[in-house]
Scaffold this motif. Sequence first.
Motif, PDB file in Angstrom:
ATOM      1  N   TYR A   1       0.840  -1.196   0.000  1.00 18.87           N
ATOM      2  CA  TYR A   1       0.000   0.000   0.000  1.00 18.87           C
ATOM      3  C   TYR A   1       0.878   1.251   0.000  1.00 18.87           C
ATOM      4  O   TYR A   1       1.970   1.270   0.587  1.00 18.87           O
TER       5      TYR A   1
ATOM      6  N   GLN B   1       0.766   5.375   0.958  1.00 19.17           N
ATOM      7  CA  GLN B   1      -0.019   6.321   1.747  1.00 19.17           C
ATOM      8  C   GLN B   1       0.614   7.706   1.708  1.00 19.17           C
ATOM      9  O   GLN B   1       1.781   7.873   2.059  1.00 19.17           O
TER      10      GLN B   1
ATOM     11  N   LYS C   1      -4.019  10.898   4.124  1.00 20.13           N
ATOM     12  CA  LYS C   1      -4.864  10.035   3.288  1.00 20.13           C
ATOM     13  C   LYS C   1      -4.828   8.604   3.800  1.00 20.13           C
ATOM     14  O   LYS C   1      -3.946   8.226   4.574  1.00 20.13           O
ATOM     15  N   GLY C   2      -5.800   7.802   3.344  1.00 21.95           N
ATOM     16  CA  GLY C   2      -5.772   6.396   3.669  1.00 21.95           C
ATOM     17  C   GLY C   2      -4.832   5.633   2.745  1.00 21.95           C
ATOM     18  O   GLY C   2      -4.468   6.128   1.674  1.00 21.95           O
ATOM     19  N   PRO C   3      -4.412   4.433   3.128  1.00 19.65           N
ATOM     20  CA  PRO C   3      -3.538   3.631   2.264  1.00 19.65           C
ATOM     21  C   PRO C   3      -4.247   3.246   0.976  1.00 19.65           C
ATOM     22  O   PRO C   3      -5.435   2.894   0.993  1.00 19.65           O
TER      23      PRO C   3
END
Lengths: 111, 112
Positions: free
Chosen positions: B36, B38, B42-44
């Motif tokens: 992921y 990030q 922000k979100g992953p």
Amino acid sequence: DAGVTQSPTHLIKTRGQQVTLRCSPKSGHDTVSWYQQALGQGPQFIFQYYEEEERQRGNFPDRFSGHQFPNYSSELNVNALLLGDSALYLCASSPAGETQYFGPGTRLLVL
Amino acid sequence: QQQVKQSPQSLIVQKGGISIINCAYENTAFDYFPWYQQFPGKGPALLIAIRPDVSEKKEGRFTISFNKSAKQFSLHIMDSQPGDSATYFCAASRDAGNMLTFGGGTRLMVKP
């Protein structure tokens, strides 16, 4: 097509209070997972909901509870807030058994 | 046995260079390994994922290499760009839909 949405974006609470965070999954996704991300660390799994039942749970105390509604949206509740609960709370949704997609998170600050 | 160890914690690469991030896991029941990306606030966001039946997977400038016997996997970012500057997390789970166990993250900075 909207992705995973979370509300509120930011929240400030004091020790001992209770908080409810909300998540709407991506369209077509029926599974919702919640993660806690402390500053500078990787997300940690709290629990997962499928068919309105808690299916898996990580190493978090009972102060952390959740709910999933018939429309697959979900809530995370935290009781008796501690300073250490300050973190980014992430919701991830997926079709059952498939890749998880994360929302933007709710930043919780406990004073 | 649930740990995923990630290194380095931070990485500085020149524009056009190769960024390499490594992860090691202990639980042999893991069979799904995503990466992921990030950005701050922000979100992953899922970049790329691999299962242990293949040793390498490539998507654009991103490649995952997987070594099942060593219980290690790595992310290679070719032709790194300043826009790649972000924190990268490896993760592992028993299948794609199960709880993800994340590494500690690598903060990548790509210098112009």
